[in-house]
Design a protein around this motif. Sequence first.
Motif, PDB file in Angstrom:
ATOM      1  N   UNK A 260       0.849  -1.194   0.000  1.00 32.81           N
ATOM      2  CA  UNK A 260       0.000   0.000   0.000  1.00 32.81           C
ATOM      3  C   UNK A 260       0.883   1.243   0.000  1.00 32.81           C
ATOM      4  N   UNK A 261       0.653   2.153  -0.917  1.00 34.95           N
ATOM      5  CA  UNK A 261       1.446   3.383  -0.989  1.00 34.95           C
ATOM      6  C   UNK A 261       1.192   4.227   0.254  1.00 34.95           C
ATOM      7  N   UNK A 262       2.272   4.630   0.898  1.00 37.66           N
ATOM      8  CA  UNK A 262       2.173   5.270   2.210  1.00 37.66           C
ATOM      9  C   UNK A 262       3.171   6.413   2.321  1.00 37.66           C
ATOM     10  N   UNK A 263       2.731   7.523   2.914  1.00 28.09           N
ATOM     11  CA  UNK A 263       3.618   8.640   3.238  1.00 28.09           C
ATOM     12  C   UNK A 263       3.589   8.864   4.740  1.00 28.09           C
ATOM     13  N   UNK A 264       4.766   8.964   5.343  1.00 26.20           N
ATOM     14  CA  UNK A 264       4.891   9.167   6.783  1.00 26.20           C
ATOM     15  C   UNK A 264       5.272  10.609   7.053  1.00 26.20           C
ATOM     16  N   UNK A 265       4.460  11.313   7.832  1.00 26.68           N
ATOM     17  CA  UNK A 265       4.714  12.702   8.209  1.00 26.68           C
ATOM     18  C   UNK A 265       5.194  12.728   9.663  1.00 26.68           C
ATOM     19  N   UNK A 266       6.331  13.347   9.916  1.00 27.56           N
ATOM     20  CA  UNK A 266       6.851  13.403  11.278  1.00 27.56           C
ATOM     21  C   UNK A 266       7.606  14.713  11.500  1.00 27.56           C
ATOM     22  N   UNK A 267       7.721  15.076  12.773  1.00 35.52           N
ATOM     23  CA  UNK A 267       8.367  16.342  13.119  1.00 35.52           C
ATOM     24  C   UNK A 267       9.875  16.299  12.943  1.00 35.52           C
TER      25      UNK A 267
ATOM     26  N   UNK B  58      14.744   2.914   3.876  1.00 30.36           N
ATOM     27  CA  UNK B  58      15.616   2.062   3.064  1.00 30.36           C
ATOM     28  C   UNK B  58      14.831   1.183   2.106  1.00 30.36           C
ATOM     29  N   UNK B  59      13.575   0.923   2.439  1.00 28.49           N
ATOM     30  CA  UNK B  59      12.731   0.092   1.575  1.00 28.49           C
ATOM     31  C   UNK B  59      11.903   0.929   0.608  1.00 28.49           C
ATOM     32  N   UNK B  60      12.233   2.209   0.517  1.00 29.59           N
ATOM     33  CA  UNK B  60      11.571   3.072  -0.446  1.00 29.59           C
ATOM     34  C   UNK B  60      10.432   3.894   0.095  1.00 29.59           C
ATOM     35  N   UNK B  61      10.227   3.889   1.425  1.00 18.79           N
ATOM     36  CA  UNK B  61       9.130   4.658   1.999  1.00 18.79           C
ATOM     37  C   UNK B  61       9.373   6.157   1.930  1.00 18.79           C
ATOM     38  N   UNK B  62       8.310   6.916   1.752  1.00 12.62           N
ATOM     39  CA  UNK B  62       8.408   8.376   1.681  1.00 12.62           C
ATOM     40  C   UNK B  62       8.180   8.985   3.061  1.00 12.62           C
ATOM     41  N   UNK B  63       9.115   9.826   3.478  1.00 16.07           N
ATOM     42  CA  UNK B  63       9.022  10.520   4.762  1.00 16.07           C
ATOM     43  C   UNK B  63       9.039  12.013   4.512  1.00 16.07           C
ATOM     44  N   UNK B  64       8.082  12.717   5.084  1.00 17.24           N
ATOM     45  CA  UNK B  64       7.993  14.169   4.984  1.00 17.24           C
ATOM     46  C   UNK B  64       8.218  14.750   6.370  1.00 17.24           C
ATOM     47  N   UNK B  65       9.234  15.580   6.517  1.00 12.76           N
ATOM     48  CA  UNK B  65       9.530  16.215   7.795  1.00 12.76           C
ATOM     49  C   UNK B  65       8.810  17.543   7.893  1.00 12.76           C
ATOM     50  N   UNK B  66       7.997  17.684   8.940  1.00 12.98           N
ATOM     51  CA  UNK B  66       7.234  18.915   9.105  1.00 12.98           C
ATOM     52  C   UNK B  66       8.019  19.979   9.844  1.00 12.98           C
ATOM     53  N   UNK B  67       8.950  19.577  10.717  1.00 10.47           N
ATOM     54  CA  UNK B  67       9.727  20.538  11.485  1.00 10.47           C
ATOM     55  C   UNK B  67       9.009  21.090  12.689  1.00 10.47           C
ATOM     56  N   UNK B  68       7.693  21.053  12.687  1.00 11.95           N
ATOM     57  CA  UNK B  68       6.886  21.538  13.809  1.00 11.95           C
ATOM     58  C   UNK B  68       5.751  20.554  14.047  1.00 11.95           C
ATOM     59  N   UNK B  69       5.175  20.635  15.238  1.00 12.02           N
ATOM     60  CA  UNK B  69       4.036  19.775  15.547  1.00 12.02           C
ATOM     61  C   UNK B  69       2.822  20.206  14.732  1.00 12.02           C
ATOM     62  N   UNK B  70       2.222  19.326  13.934  1.00 10.82           N
ATOM     63  CA  UNK B  70       1.109  19.736  13.071  1.00 10.82           C
ATOM     64  C   UNK B  70      -0.169  19.976  13.861  1.00 10.82           C
ATOM     65  N   UNK B  71      -0.959  20.913  13.371  1.00  7.58           N
ATOM     66  CA  UNK B  71      -2.294  21.105  13.917  1.00  7.58           C
ATOM     67  C   UNK B  71      -3.310  20.473  12.964  1.00  7.58           C
ATOM     68  N   UNK B  72      -4.593  20.607  13.298  1.00  6.72           N
ATOM     69  CA  UNK B  72      -5.630  19.980  12.480  1.00  6.72           C
ATOM     70  C   UNK B  72      -5.648  20.545  11.069  1.00  6.72           C
ATOM     71  N   UNK B  73      -5.365  21.841  10.928  1.00  5.80           N
ATOM     72  CA  UNK B  73      -5.351  22.449   9.596  1.00  5.80           C
ATOM     73  C   UNK B  73      -4.263  21.849   8.725  1.00  5.80           C
ATOM     74  N   UNK B  74      -3.100  21.558   9.334  1.00  2.48           N
ATOM     75  CA  UNK B  74      -2.023  20.946   8.561  1.00  2.48           C
ATOM     76  C   UNK B  74      -2.394  19.515   8.144  1.00  2.48           C
ATOM     77  N   UNK B  75      -3.010  18.770   9.038  1.00  2.24           N
ATOM     78  CA  UNK B  75      -3.457  17.427   8.686  1.00  2.24           C
ATOM     79  C   UNK B  75      -4.443  17.485   7.530  1.00  2.24           C
ATOM     80  N   UNK B  76      -5.329  18.475   7.558  1.00  2.00           N
ATOM     81  CA  UNK B  76      -6.294  18.633   6.469  1.00  2.00           C
ATOM     82  C   UNK B  76      -5.584  18.947   5.151  1.00  2.00           C
TER      83      UNK B  76
END
Length: 408
Positions: free
Chosen positions: A25-32, A113-131
Amino acid sequence: MAGIGIVGAGISGLTLALRLQQLGVETTLYCERDAESMRAARLPGTVARMGHTQARERELGCEHFRDPASLMNTAKLSIKGEPPLEFTASVAEPFHAVDFRLLLPAFMDDFADRGGEIVLSGTEPDAAQVDRWSRGHELMVVAAGRRSVGELFPRDPGRSPYGRPQRVLTAGLYRGLDLGSLFSYNISGGVGEIFRAPMVTREGVVSAVLVEGIPGGPLEPLATTPWKEVPATLLALMREHAPRLAERVDQGAFELLGPDDVLQGAITPTVRRPVAELPSGRIALAVGDAWIVNDPITGQGANLGSKCAWIAADAIAAGGPYDAAFARTTAERMWEAGAPVTDWTNAFLQPPPEHVVSLLMAATTRQDIADLVLSLFSDPPYAWGLLSSPDEVARIVDGGEERLYDRV
């Protein structure tokens, strides 16, 4: 539209990302923070993972830091008294403790390493960012984030009996306390609990100690003690409330690894409503600490987070549409795992009822019952089914060893 978006790189978010990746399943991981920043952070807690959690990690091909000295097959429980109530027990599948500043970055590296996409937000996301993120995905799964969690997933009062913390917590990593691979569980009635476990850290295997103080009691001030004074203060408290543990302290060497190796605070046990509709029209599903935060007294937080992530991954991989009905059905499946953990943990925060005391008393004279008590931590549904039933406890206590294993 690019598959599933996951917010948060704790054990729930990373287990979900790795499992979905494994299932195609195509997946993107968002983390601070990136992996290196996580490795350099303050101690996030002291966590033991049970056999079923480790089995999921093996299936993912993500086994890390399995130093034999950190594998706990044996535990000793001691309840303060004259004389103390004590027993030693064993489990077939060892508990395993690794500093999450090592384990979670390793999981993140596996995903990348297995090709997963990671997006660094740099800050703690709020609901608007999740949207905003949701507009590129079919479903958002929120596994962490105080701001977004509070805004998207309100407290469920029917499943959250406590409005304030029931324990004040101090967790730390210490030199000078060597019990080998033994897990030590110490209870001081009306005061709180002190746990010791061997944990893999950047300095090798050391002792992780978690102190759970009842508010207003003598263990509570440890949570506001300056870090340099914590070891001496803790040792004095152990002498009074966990004397068996204090006997094993090397007074000349007992110290914290460093200022970032202690965590002090409190949590309010909370279950949140797990489904939210975003302004984009897409759905957000809560897992892990974004959904359920239990007190660590039964050691179930990371284990439940891993289990629920696995349930969610299998539901997602089965296909959409990923609408509100899908999210509610998935949440109901996760609650089948979450309910016994939550009920059991909340009950453990209160004085034990008479039938539970009788089970612990029996464990001091019957090794089969002692081993059963320790095994409960690896089997929360059975644990709660047993501990909530005076009749079932009586069946085990009053019967012979053959009656104990009728359930197998």
